[in-house]
Write an enzyme that holds these catalytic residues in place. Sequence first.
Site, PDB file in Angstrom:
ATOM      1  N   CYS A 128      28.698 -14.053 -27.085  1.00 22.41           N
ATOM      2  CA  CYS A 128      28.408 -13.044 -28.099  1.00 22.41           C
ATOM      3  C   CYS A 128      29.527 -11.996 -28.172  1.00 22.41           C
ATOM      4  CB  CYS A 128      27.050 -12.410 -27.804  1.00 22.41           C
ATOM      5  SG  CYS A 128      26.297 -11.584 -29.219  1.00 22.41           S
ATOM      6  N   HIS A 129      29.257 -10.724 -27.824  1.00 19.70           N
ATOM      7  CA  HIS A 129      30.287  -9.683 -27.823  1.00 19.70           C
ATOM      8  C   HIS A 129      31.066  -9.643 -26.510  1.00 19.70           C
ATOM      9  CE1 HIS A 129      27.746  -8.258 -31.145  1.00 19.70           C
ATOM     10  NE2 HIS A 129      28.746  -7.497 -31.533  1.00 19.70           N
TER      11      HIS A 129
END
Length: 209
Positions: A128-129
């Site tokens: 994800c991030h």
Amino acid sequence: MNQFHAICFLQTKKKFFMAILTGKKVAILTESGFEEVELTSPKKALEDAGAEVEIVSPQKEKVKAWAHGHWSIELSVDVNVGEADPKDYDALMIPGGVLNPDKMRMNDKCVEFAQHFLQEGKPVAAICHGPQLLIETGMLEGRNMTSYSSIKTDLTNAGALWSDREVIVDNGLVTSRSPEDLEAFNKKMIEEIKEGQHSPVTKTLAPTH
């Protein structure tokens, strides 16, 4: 195959997969604000595969998760990042969450800790991030990666070759886009850790902070 033999086969298969990472030690590097399932799911998968897992963080006692738009569970920190020696670990896992990597990328200790794994060719898994932290290492030039779509430009500007796929593996670096990709992410993460060290990476870009 009769029922007894089938049960024995399944039990043997289960034991094999449980022991696949026996002897491996994995660091989960995180700050408060990580996406809950993006830490708890990989952690369970690693432990089920036999790995020893430690949560490493700038926090000294606990880190707090984020889930469904609000703060959720707290997890104990095993080692403060300022005291952690990356040489003690065989692999690194970085969960996502908007707050988590944004805090860590501004922390030199977190950046240096992550940088060790890329330099040594040890497996790194970020979802994800989470790959935002890796940007600060200056070691993503030419690496095939994916992530949450909102940081595509950040990774591209850091030299990564970004693609919209559920999981991408590049020389021991495993990346995925979101919690929906966790099954594929966990599987590839375990495969890469089982393989061990890959080719070391040379630093090409200066950190941006």
